[in-house]
Write a protein that holds these residues in place. Structure first.
Motif, PDB file in Angstrom:
ATOM      1  N   UNK A   1       1.319 -15.906   7.023  1.00 40.97           N
ATOM      2  CA  UNK A   1       2.086 -17.108   6.267  1.00 40.97           C
ATOM      3  C   UNK A   1       1.683 -18.064   6.434  1.00 40.97           C
ATOM      4  N   UNK A   2       0.645 -18.519   7.307  1.00 43.67           N
ATOM      5  CA  UNK A   2      -0.007 -19.668   7.155  1.00 43.67           C
ATOM      6  C   UNK A   2      -1.622 -19.747   6.442  1.00 43.67           C
ATOM      7  N   UNK A   3      -1.972 -18.472   6.284  1.00 44.06           N
ATOM      8  CA  UNK A   3      -3.119 -18.405   5.711  1.00 44.06           C
ATOM      9  C   UNK A   3      -3.693 -19.077   4.275  1.00 44.06           C
TER      10      UNK A   3
ATOM     11  N   UNK B   1     -11.579 -13.980   5.899  1.00 47.84           N
ATOM     12  CA  UNK B   1     -10.116 -14.018   5.963  1.00 47.84           C
ATOM     13  C   UNK B   1      -9.546 -12.667   6.665  1.00 47.84           C
ATOM     14  N   UNK B   2      -9.047 -13.157   7.947  1.00 45.89           N
ATOM     15  CA  UNK B   2      -8.795 -11.887   8.900  1.00 45.89           C
ATOM     16  C   UNK B   2      -7.312 -11.714   8.528  1.00 45.89           C
ATOM     17  N   UNK B   3      -6.441 -12.668   8.073  1.00 50.39           N
ATOM     18  CA  UNK B   3      -5.156 -12.607   7.813  1.00 50.39           C
ATOM     19  C   UNK B   3      -4.790 -11.596   6.591  1.00 50.39           C
ATOM     20  N   UNK B   4      -3.628 -10.639   6.770  1.00 48.64           N
ATOM     21  CA  UNK B   4      -3.398  -9.780   5.855  1.00 48.64           C
ATOM     22  C   UNK B   4      -2.719 -10.337   4.680  1.00 48.64           C
TER      23      UNK B   4
ATOM     24  N   UNK C   1     -15.808 -20.432  -5.066  1.00 45.81           N
ATOM     25  CA  UNK C   1     -15.456 -20.097  -3.685  1.00 45.81           C
ATOM     26  C   UNK C   1     -15.373 -18.582  -3.209  1.00 45.81           C
ATOM     27  N   UNK C   2     -16.332 -18.065  -2.310  1.00 45.11           N
ATOM     28  CA  UNK C   2     -16.050 -16.687  -1.743  1.00 45.11           C
ATOM     29  C   UNK C   2     -15.091 -16.493  -0.693  1.00 45.11           C
ATOM     30  N   UNK C   3     -14.521 -15.167  -1.153  1.00 45.99           N
ATOM     31  CA  UNK C   3     -13.631 -15.090   0.030  1.00 45.99           C
ATOM     32  C   UNK C   3     -14.098 -13.503   0.291  1.00 45.99           C
ATOM     33  N   UNK C   4     -14.289 -13.237   1.727  1.00 46.49           N
ATOM     34  CA  UNK C   4     -14.408 -11.852   2.074  1.00 46.49           C
ATOM     35  C   UNK C   4     -13.234 -11.805   3.116  1.00 46.49           C
ATOM     36  N   UNK C   5     -12.860 -10.538   2.888  1.00 46.56           N
ATOM     37  CA  UNK C   5     -11.487  -9.956   3.782  1.00 46.56           C
ATOM     38  C   UNK C   5     -11.745  -8.946   4.732  1.00 46.56           C
ATOM     39  N   UNK C   6     -11.178  -8.984   5.994  1.00 48.31           N
ATOM     40  CA  UNK C   6     -11.320  -8.045   6.857  1.00 48.31           C
ATOM     41  C   UNK C   6      -9.784  -7.717   7.294  1.00 48.31           C
TER      42      UNK C   6
ATOM     43  N   UNK D   1       1.839  -7.931  10.446  1.00 50.54           N
ATOM     44  CA  UNK D   1       2.198  -6.576   9.634  1.00 50.54           C
ATOM     45  C   UNK D   1       1.676  -6.809   8.121  1.00 50.54           C
ATOM     46  N   UNK D   2       1.096  -5.634   7.774  1.00 53.14           N
ATOM     47  CA  UNK D   2       0.891  -5.440   6.369  1.00 53.14           C
ATOM     48  C   UNK D   2       2.057  -5.555   5.530  1.00 53.14           C
TER      49      UNK D   2
END
Lengths: 259, 259
Positions: B166-168, B185-188, B197-202, B258-259
DNA sequence: CCATCTTTGTGCACGCGTTCACAAAGACAT
DNA sequence: ATGTCTTTGTGAACGCGTGCACAAAGATGG
């Protein structure tokens, strides 16, 4: 991406491309959010925007699952949630073990995303005898000695490795020998597994290095051709990012070792 | 892979394919291990095995960087370490901020892989006032209010988001507005960012779901055509481990939603 | 029942990434 | 110096993934 598949050269399940499978969870998340807002139907355009993909790609992805949409209307949210869940195998219960309860292991144990999709943390396992019995996220940590028994008693087929790099291969071997056929590896090592075992890797260090590469490139370009693509982004509001308070016990084995 | 790139359709840096960039850190890790064992040279075959890739692919990858090998001999380990490090931008210092010091944020702060490659944790930021000043991994946590100042004072261009979903986006917007141009970014959540701007997601949840898909497929195949690769799968329905294993208290904000 | 409008499902073309296979290049021995 | 042997670097073919663009399908209104 932070993850990378290992092995399995070009194995396609039933015609569903790997790239599509990787996006299904994304769609599922967006659909779940819509479902919670009681939205009955959604168009490919809307859903694609929510999932951050191209709408044509989304339609093609769904076409691999079947024709679940209605032309002129869109997709029924609930029905699609069910179909994707079923396709991903989330309608059944997946007991999971986490091995290596350091900082990261504890974070994973506390991860809320597990229970919400058929995943259930069946056990936490650590090699440190001092950890044994100690509850993390409400689950008592068990010792590595009992790994095989834990796997078999719970019928676990998915294991998460959050040990230091040096222990990862050993743990992996034992998991596989005990019957685990899918592994999510957080340790910065290349795991070797027999055929039929899937390994997915999550590696923070690699992600950062890839970002650094692009960052460096941006810094270099700024001198050369002015692409002018960098507008000053508008702040969206003074927000507060709340976070959870308690962190796992410190001073333990680090969740992940240096690369 | 656990991660997925966002945006940047087909942008190639200086002719180095994105797929190659993603593998460079892998090679670098293998080379570093060799370097520590004082191995002077390595062939593409050996290095490829260590990195878990095809040797032809490795050679082609290196060919994008230049001709750093010697035919009949192989590659000079030290020289290659330097070249790859330079290409990835790891010869310079990259100050990084971590926002959201929950379970995951704390694990990241303790992550050893940071310092070993030009990355330096410049600051930890959390919205919880109770966290302020509290040291995590030897670094005092600072409050979100000071985010912009922290970014600017330290010249931070890489930010790590480990807040609840929610805050991401809010955090992301503030980071970008303050000058951050690369985000892990670790937030789902799907983050939207301006061009440049580059974003990578885990995303742990996604990784598990992909594993579940393959696991389900394996279980299904076992009935049909005998591929021979699948040993008898263990029964899954056996008793649950501990009944009292209630998942973490929900009031406690999880590191990732949660996803 | 027909016309129109919306949205899906997909044929097709294109580009990236992977892999094979081999010629070129250099080391090394004689 | 010459031949042999090892290993790189890469040309070319192939397959996967992506995105365009459009026809087919169904809803909706008159």
């Amino acid at each position: 991406m932070a993850t990378g598949r290992t092995h399995r050269p070009a194995t396609r399940s039933r015609g569903i491309p790997e790239a599509t499978v990787a996006r299904l969870p994304l769609y599922l998340r967006a659909l779940t959010a819509l479902s919670e807002r009681s939205v009955p139907t959604v168009s490919s355009e809307e859903l694609a925007a929510a999932a951050g993909v191209n709408s044509a790609k989304l339609r093609k992805d769904f076409s691999y699952l079947g024709s679940y949409g209605t032309r002129g209307v869109g997709y029924d949210v609930e029905y699609l949630v069910y179909q994707i869940s079923r396709e991903l195998g989330l309608t059944q219960d997946w007991p999971v073990v986490i091995v290596g309860i350091g900082n990261l292991g504890a974070a994973l144990a506390n991860y809320g995303g597990f229970a919400s999709r058929g995943f259930r943390v069946a056990a936490l396992i650590d090699a440190d005898p001092a950890m044994a019995g100690k509850p993390v996220a409400g689950i008592p940590v068990q010792h590595t000695d009992d790994l095989e028994k834990i796997i078999k008693d719970n019928g676990v087929s998915i294991g998460v490795i959050a040990t230091p790099a040096g222990a990862a291969q050993q743990v992996c071997d034992r998991l596989v020998a005990a019957g685990v056929t899918s592994i999510l590896n957080f340790a910065p090592t290349v795991l070797s597994v027999p055929d039929g075992v899937d390994v997915r890797k999550v590696d923070l260090s690699i992600e950062l290095q890839i970002l650094a590469f692009h960052e460096q490139r941006k810094a270099g370009e700024e001198t050369a051709a002015g692409d002018g693509a960098l507008p000053a982004a508008a702040p969206r509001g003074a927000a507060a990012a709340d976070s959870s308070a308690d962190q796992g016990p410190d001073g333990d084995v680090p969740a992940v070792m240096p690369a």
